[in-house]
Design an enzyme around this catalytic site. Structure first.
Site, PDB file in Angstrom:
ATOM      1  N   LYS A 215      89.397 -52.287 -22.232  1.00  0.00           N
ATOM      2  CA  LYS A 215      90.554 -51.565 -22.774  1.00  0.00           C
ATOM      3  C   LYS A 215      91.881 -52.284 -22.516  1.00  0.00           C
ATOM      4  O   LYS A 215      91.967 -53.206 -21.706  1.00  0.00           O
ATOM      5  CB  LYS A 215      90.583 -50.133 -22.223  1.00  0.00           C
ATOM      6  CG  LYS A 215      89.510 -49.257 -22.877  1.00  0.00           C
ATOM      7  CD  LYS A 215      89.613 -47.808 -22.475  1.00  0.00           C
ATOM      8  CE  LYS A 215      88.591 -46.966 -23.258  1.00  0.00           C
ATOM      9  NZ  LYS A 215      88.558 -45.576 -22.821  1.00  0.00           N
ATOM     10  N   ARG A 249      81.240 -45.876 -18.695  1.00  0.00           N
ATOM     11  CA  ARG A 249      80.927 -46.156 -20.103  1.00  0.00           C
ATOM     12  C   ARG A 249      81.402 -47.574 -20.423  1.00  0.00           C
ATOM     13  O   ARG A 249      82.598 -47.855 -20.357  1.00  0.00           O
ATOM     14  CB  ARG A 249      81.629 -45.132 -20.998  1.00  0.00           C
ATOM     15  CG  ARG A 249      81.398 -45.307 -22.502  1.00  0.00           C
ATOM     16  CD  ARG A 249      82.196 -44.248 -23.268  1.00  0.00           C
ATOM     17  NE  ARG A 249      82.027 -44.362 -24.704  1.00  0.00           N
ATOM     18  CZ  ARG A 249      82.764 -45.155 -25.493  1.00  0.00           C
ATOM     19  NH1 ARG A 249      83.718 -45.909 -24.958  1.00  0.00           N
ATOM     20  NH2 ARG A 249      82.546 -45.187 -26.794  1.00  0.00           N
TER      21      ARG A 249
END
Length: 269
Positions: A215, A249
Site C-alpha cells: 500500500k 491480508r
C-alpha cells in the site's frame, strides 16, 4: 477458536494469511494478471500451497480513482472464480465487496466471508445478506474524508458502529473480524498510526485483520513503486503478529508466511 467454513482458526494464538486474488483489470498492484478463470484458479492454488489459509476474491478495484462497475459485471467476474475454487480446492473463501447483491451471489457460489471495505455502511442490506447466510464478515474502517478529532478513538468508535450494524442484522459475535482500513479515508500519518497502534482494536473484542500489502503508506515511506514493496509489507506483517493480529491480508504469500513463522518461533521465548 473461530469456525469459518469448514476450518477452525485459533485467533487468539495464531496469525493466518489471507491471500489477495484480484480478478480485475485495474487493481493498483496486480490488475489484469488474474482476470481469466484459469489464471485465477492457478494463482489461488499457488497461494494455498505457499501458506494462505483464506483466498480473498475481489472483482472491483478499490484503488484511488478506481472505476466503479455494475453489480452484474462484478458478479460475472467473481462468481465463476469462487465456484472454481470451491469445487477444486479445500480452502476458506472471502468475497471482497461492499455491495449486497454481489455478496449474496458470492455466498451462494461458495464464499464463506464477506470482506466489506465500508464496514457495512455503504449498503445496509449487506449485513442482512451476511447474517442470513451465517457467513463471517470483515468490517473495515473507512470514511469519505480523513477528518478526525482523535484518530484512534474515532476509528474505534466508527468500527463500533459497523459492529452494531452487523449485530442488529443478526450476525453472531463469533463471525466478526475488524480491520483498521489502512489506506482508506486516512492521511499518511493516520495510516502509520493505524498500523503502529493496531493492538488498540483488540479492545473491541474481535479478531483483527491487518491489510497493508504494497500500500501507499509503504510506498511513501520507502519511496518505492507498488511492485517493490515486499520488504516494507513484511515488516508490517511481523509487527502485526507481535501486536496480536489474527490475520494479515497480503499479495506475497510465501515471503509473508516465512516471516510470520520466524516471528512466531522467536515469540515462544
Amino acid at each position: 477458536m473461530m469456525q469459518i467454513g469448514n476450518k477452525q482458526f485459533d485467533v487468539k494464538n495464531e496469525t493466518y494469511i489471507m491471500g489477495i486474488l484480484n480478478v480485475t483489470p485495474d487493481s493498483f498492484s496486480d490488475g489484469g494478471k488474474f482476470n481469466t478463470l484459469d489464471a485465477a484458479l492457478f494463482h489461488a492454488e499457488e497461494m494455498i500451497r505457499d501458506g494462505a489459509a483464506i483466498v480473498d476474491v475481489g472483482g472491483e478495484s478499490t484503488r484511488p480513482g478506481y472505476q466503479k462497475i455494475s453489480d452484474e459485471e462484478e458478479i460475472e467476474r467473481v462468481c465463476p472464480v469462487i465456484e472454481g475454487i470451491r469445487s477444486r480446492l479445500d480452502t476458506v473463501i472471502s468475497i471482497d465487496t461492499y455491495k449486497s447483491a454481489v455478496a449474496k451471489a458470492a455466498l451462494a457460489s461458495g464464499a464463506d466471508i464477506v470482506n466489506d471495505v465500508w464496514g457495512f455502511k455503504a449498503d445496509p442490506e449487506i449485513a442482512n445478506v451476511t447474517a442470513k447466510a451465517g457467513a463471517a464478515c470483515i468490517l473495515m474502517h473507512n470514511k469519505a474524508e480523513a477528518v478526525y478529532n482523535n484518530f484512534m478513538e474515532d476509528m474505534k468508535q466508527e468500527l463500533r458502529e459497523s459492529i452494531a450494524i452487523a449485530k442488529a442484522a443478526g450476525v453472531q459475535d463469533d463471525r466478526i473480524i475488524v480491520d483498521p482500513g489502512v489506506g482508506f479515508g486516512k492521511s499518511y500519518e493516520n495510516n502509520l498510526e493505524a498500523i503502529a497502534q493496531v493492538q488498540q482494536l483488540k479492545e473491541l473484542g474481535y479478531p483483527v485483520l491487518l491489510a497493508t500489502s504494497r500500500k501507499s503508506v509503504i510506498g511513501l515511506t520507502l519511496d518505492l513503486p507498488s511492485d517493490q514493496r515486499v520488504e516494507g509489507t513484511l515488516v508490517t506483517s511481523v509487527y502485526g503478529v507481535q501486536k496480536g493480529c489474527a490475520f494479515v491480508r497480503v499479495h506475497d504469500i510465501k515471503e509473508n508466511a516465512r516471516a510470520i513463522a520466524m516471528t512466531k518461533a522467536l515469540m515462544r521465548f
